[in-house]
Design an enzyme around this catalytic site. Structure first.
Site, mmCIF file in Angstrom:
data_model
loop_
_atom_site.group_PDB
_atom_site.id
_atom_site.type_symbol
_atom_site.label_atom_id
_atom_site.label_comp_id
_atom_site.label_asym_id
_atom_site.label_seq_id
_atom_site.Cartn_x
_atom_site.Cartn_y
_atom_site.Cartn_z
ATOM 1 N N SER A 179 -4.611 20.306 -19.076
ATOM 2 C CA SER A 179 -3.382 19.567 -19.365
ATOM 3 C C SER A 179 -2.687 20.044 -20.631
ATOM 4 O O SER A 179 -1.643 19.508 -21.002
ATOM 5 C CB SER A 179 -3.696 18.071 -19.509
ATOM 6 O OG SER A 179 -4.625 17.854 -20.559
ATOM 7 N N ASN A 232 -11.266 9.640 -23.483
ATOM 8 C CA ASN A 232 -10.607 8.566 -22.734
ATOM 9 C C ASN A 232 -9.844 7.621 -23.650
ATOM 10 O O ASN A 232 -8.667 7.321 -23.416
ATOM 11 C CB ASN A 232 -11.638 7.775 -21.918
ATOM 12 C CG ASN A 232 -12.281 8.599 -20.824
ATOM 13 O OD1 ASN A 232 -11.935 9.762 -20.627
ATOM 14 N ND2 ASN A 232 -13.230 8.006 -20.124
ATOM 15 N N HIS A 256 34.803 -6.121 -4.830
ATOM 16 C CA HIS A 256 34.860 -5.252 -3.650
ATOM 17 C C HIS A 256 35.760 -4.036 -3.893
ATOM 18 O O HIS A 256 36.290 -3.451 -2.957
ATOM 19 C CB HIS A 256 35.352 -6.018 -2.418
ATOM 20 C CG HIS A 256 34.592 -7.272 -2.149
ATOM 21 N ND1 HIS A 256 33.397 -7.302 -1.454
ATOM 22 C CD2 HIS A 256 34.849 -8.570 -2.504
ATOM 23 C CE1 HIS A 256 32.960 -8.540 -1.382
ATOM 24 N NE2 HIS A 256 33.817 -9.336 -2.011
ATOM 25 N N SER A 259 37.038 23.859 -13.489
ATOM 26 C CA SER A 259 36.661 24.437 -12.205
ATOM 27 C C SER A 259 36.800 25.948 -12.269
ATOM 28 O O SER A 259 37.715 26.475 -12.910
ATOM 29 C CB SER A 259 37.562 23.880 -11.093
ATOM 30 O OG SER A 259 37.449 24.656 -9.919
ATOM 31 N N LYS A 283 41.799 21.501 -12.953
ATOM 32 C CA LYS A 283 40.742 20.489 -12.937
ATOM 33 C C LYS A 283 40.183 20.201 -14.327
ATOM 34 O O LYS A 283 40.004 21.080 -15.151
ATOM 35 C CB LYS A 283 39.587 20.927 -12.027
ATOM 36 C CG LYS A 283 39.928 21.013 -10.556
ATOM 37 C CD LYS A 283 40.201 19.651 -9.951
ATOM 38 C CE LYS A 283 38.988 18.739 -9.965
ATOM 39 N NZ LYS A 283 37.867 19.274 -9.185
ATOM 40 N N ASN A 304 36.861 17.960 -15.071
ATOM 41 C CA ASN A 304 35.809 17.198 -14.404
ATOM 42 C C ASN A 304 34.981 16.379 -15.395
ATOM 43 O O ASN A 304 34.539 16.917 -16.415
ATOM 44 C CB ASN A 304 34.879 18.147 -13.650
ATOM 45 C CG ASN A 304 35.612 18.945 -12.587
ATOM 46 O OD1 ASN A 304 36.535 18.441 -11.946
ATOM 47 N ND2 ASN A 304 35.216 20.197 -12.395
ATOM 48 N N GLU A 351 29.051 12.044 -14.603
ATOM 49 C CA GLU A 351 28.525 12.415 -13.288
ATOM 50 C C GLU A 351 27.049 12.803 -13.381
ATOM 51 O O GLU A 351 26.238 12.423 -12.529
ATOM 52 C CB GLU A 351 29.327 13.581 -12.719
ATOM 53 C CG GLU A 351 30.706 13.186 -12.222
ATOM 54 C CD GLU A 351 31.514 14.359 -11.706
ATOM 55 O OE1 GLU A 351 32.571 14.112 -11.104
ATOM 56 O OE2 GLU A 351 31.100 15.522 -11.897
ATOM 57 N N TYR A 398 -11.668 4.777 -16.411
ATOM 58 C CA TYR A 398 -10.813 5.957 -16.449
ATOM 59 C C TYR A 398 -11.090 6.869 -15.261
ATOM 60 O O TYR A 398 -12.227 7.040 -14.833
ATOM 61 C CB TYR A 398 -11.037 6.746 -17.746
ATOM 62 C CG TYR A 398 -10.144 7.961 -17.863
ATOM 63 C CD1 TYR A 398 -8.854 7.844 -18.352
ATOM 64 C CD2 TYR A 398 -10.584 9.216 -17.439
ATOM 65 C CE1 TYR A 398 -8.013 8.947 -18.435
ATOM 66 C CE2 TYR A 398 -9.754 10.325 -17.519
ATOM 67 C CZ TYR A 398 -8.478 10.187 -18.012
ATOM 68 O OH TYR A 398 -7.649 11.279 -18.089
ATOM 69 N N GLN A 407 -4.427 11.877 -15.796
ATOM 70 C CA GLN A 407 -3.812 13.042 -16.415
ATOM 71 C C GLN A 407 -2.368 13.208 -15.938
ATOM 72 O O GLN A 407 -1.533 13.789 -16.626
ATOM 73 C CB GLN A 407 -4.612 14.302 -16.075
ATOM 74 C CG GLN A 407 -4.098 15.573 -16.746
ATOM 75 C CD GLN A 407 -5.062 16.716 -16.582
ATOM 76 O OE1 GLN A 407 -6.180 16.664 -17.085
ATOM 77 N NE2 GLN A 407 -4.654 17.743 -15.871
ATOM 78 N N LYS A 447 1.419 11.720 -17.863
ATOM 79 C CA LYS A 447 2.179 12.211 -19.014
ATOM 80 C C LYS A 447 3.495 12.874 -18.644
ATOM 81 O O LYS A 447 4.534 12.595 -19.244
ATOM 82 C CB LYS A 447 1.314 13.157 -19.845
ATOM 83 C CG LYS A 447 0.095 12.471 -20.430
ATOM 84 C CD LYS A 447 -0.897 13.445 -20.998
ATOM 85 C CE LYS A 447 -2.241 12.786 -21.207
ATOM 86 N NZ LYS A 447 -2.864 12.313 -19.942
#
Length: 473
Positions: A27, A114, A160, A281, A287, A289, A294, A321, A326, A329
């Protein structure tokens, strides 16, 4: 013991671990992020062991000085991480032993990996929660200040996604602020359950050494030691709870993002975002954006996935444990990074939002947004609400045929539907009259919005003070 087996546990093994298995079970590639917190916990553990007589003061000092040197190497980027040593704990312990000799091997007395990793994660997450709370505070402050400035800026309120009643931009922004206020309360409540010390639980059943867990808890700033050794090493509720908080927060940021994306479109054109938060764009030169909102909207699903992953990880584990843990994380780390990045983006962007007040007002003027005000007007003159509802519905139908808003009709046109309507009706049919009439706590009147912004400031200041006290305890 064979020199080809792991030095931390290989005594009972007769052959080395398969090379693939060593890589598969290691790990260190991701848990080295816990390194400084691992050293922090080890310093406290060594100090406690010396205080109860398990280590001498000289051994304690050698260990702490050696850990300081290891930390300096990690911070300088010169530390050599090894997959063969599996994890962050064994890498640090091995380097410590290289530096100070056999005394370094005494550091692990009275603890297990542990309880060590459970402590490291809590130390790490506690600090990260404080960082997240600071960014949440910054975002909320920006929202409150923008809401105060736009307290009288009229815009349509929607249900709505259809025009419903006029509100103000400031009132709408304070609705976002209320979402974040709940999020911050959840975060600080989560911190209380993070702030519990597992160290001393050892592998699962505690230790026979005369340790003092209250000393360790005090040295590390934990509120208390964990009560049960089995639970202490196997509990990951705190990681799930944080990721649950993160999911709700990102859901709120995603809702805000959706509105920001709509409002920046040519069809709404309610606000402008500075160029630094947008992109263009590659083919359409006109454009602009709204990539930041987003992308935040898109990252929400990523955090949801981490929550489901952690819940699934824990759902079938027996006490205590298991190696499964592991896998806790990487989702936790990524959820944290995602939350921090999204909050920073919003905290930087929100104060720079520019309202297009004329466009907002024109949109609020459409869609018969003061129809409910006309119904209320009739009720105040003795008309039953259901009858008033019918009268206003007929008025709206007339307006649709004639292409007129209620405020554009003449008195004679309005009175054809009810003779209780008088000249004073036009005061409630204006947008300004509509928002001003809701002059109660939580209402849309500009003075109420400003008062709500001030209450939000005070509540945030009190919460920040509470957070600061919690961070010290």
């Amino acid at each position: 013991m064979s020199q080809t087996t792991n030095q931390s546990w290989g005594g009972r093994f007769s052959e080395p671990t398969d090379a693939f298995v060593a890589r598969f079970t290691a790990s260190v590639d991701f848990d080295q992020r816990l390194a400084l917190h691992d050293i922090q916990g080890s310093r406290a553990h060594a100090t406690m062991l010396a205080r109860v007589g398990v280590l001498t003061e000289a051994e304690r000092d050698a260990i702490i000085n050696g850990l300081d040197e290891v930390q300096a190497e990690i911070e300088a980027g010169t530390f050599a991480w090894s997959v063969d040593l599996e994890d962050v704990h064994m890498n640090i312990e091995a380097r410590l032993t290289d530096k100070i000799g056999i005394t370094g091997k005494k550091l692990h007395t009275g603890r297990s990996r542990n309880d060590q990793v459970a402590t490291d994660i809590r130390l790490f997450l506690r600090d990260e929660i404080d960082s997240v709370a600071a960014e949440l505070t910054r975002l909320r402050e920006g929202l409150i200040e923008l809401a105060d400035r736009e307290a009288a800026t009229i815009m349509p309120g929607f249900t709505h996604l259809q025009t419903a009643q006029p509100v103000t931009f400031g009132h709408h922004l304070l609705a976002w602020q209320e979402m974040l206020a709940r999020d911050q309360e959840r975060l600080l409540d989560c911190r209380k359950r993070v702030n519990v010390l597992p160290l001393g639980a050892a592998a699962l059943a505690g230790t026979t050494y005369p340790i003092d867990r209250h000393v360790t808890a005090e040295l590390l700033g934990f509120a208390r030691p964990a009560e049960n050794s089995l639970d202490a090493v196997s509990d990951r509720d705190f990681a799930i709870e944080f990721t649950s908080f993160a999911s709700v927060l990102l859901m709120h940021l995603s809702r805000m993002s959706e509105e920001l994306v709509l409002w920046t479109s040519a069809q709404f054109d309610f606000i402008d975002l500075p160029d630094r938060f947008c992109t263009g764009s590659s083919i359409m030169p006109q454009k602009k954006n709204p990539d930041v909102p987003e992308l935040v909207r898109g990252k929400t699903g990523r955090v949801y996935g981490h929550l489901m992953g952690l819940l699934t990880l824990m759902k079938s584990q027996p006490l205590a444990y298991n190696k499964d843990n592991q896998e806790d994380k990487e989702p936790l780390f990524d959820a944290l990074s995602t939350v921090q990045d999204c909050l920073k983006a919003f905290a930087d962007m929100v104060p720079a939002i520019e309202a297009k007040a004329d466009n907002m007002r024109e949109a609020a003027r459409k869609g018969f947004s003061t129809a409910t005000d006309l119904a209320d007007y009739l009720v105040c003159r003795g008309v039953a609400f259901r009858d008033a509802h019918e009268i206003v519905g007929q008025s709206v139908a007339f307006g649709l045929r004639e292409g007129k808003d209620l405020s554009e009709m003449s008195l004679e046109e309005l009175r054809q539907f009810s003779d209780v309507i008088g000249e004073d009706v036009f005061a409630v049919l204006t947008l300004e009259g509509s928002v001003a009439a809701r002059n109660h706590i939580g209402g849309t009147a500009p003075d109420q919005v400003r008062a709500a912004a001030q209450r939000a400031r005070e509540a945030l200041a009190a919460l920040s003070s509470q957070d600061a006290q919690g961070s010290q305890g």
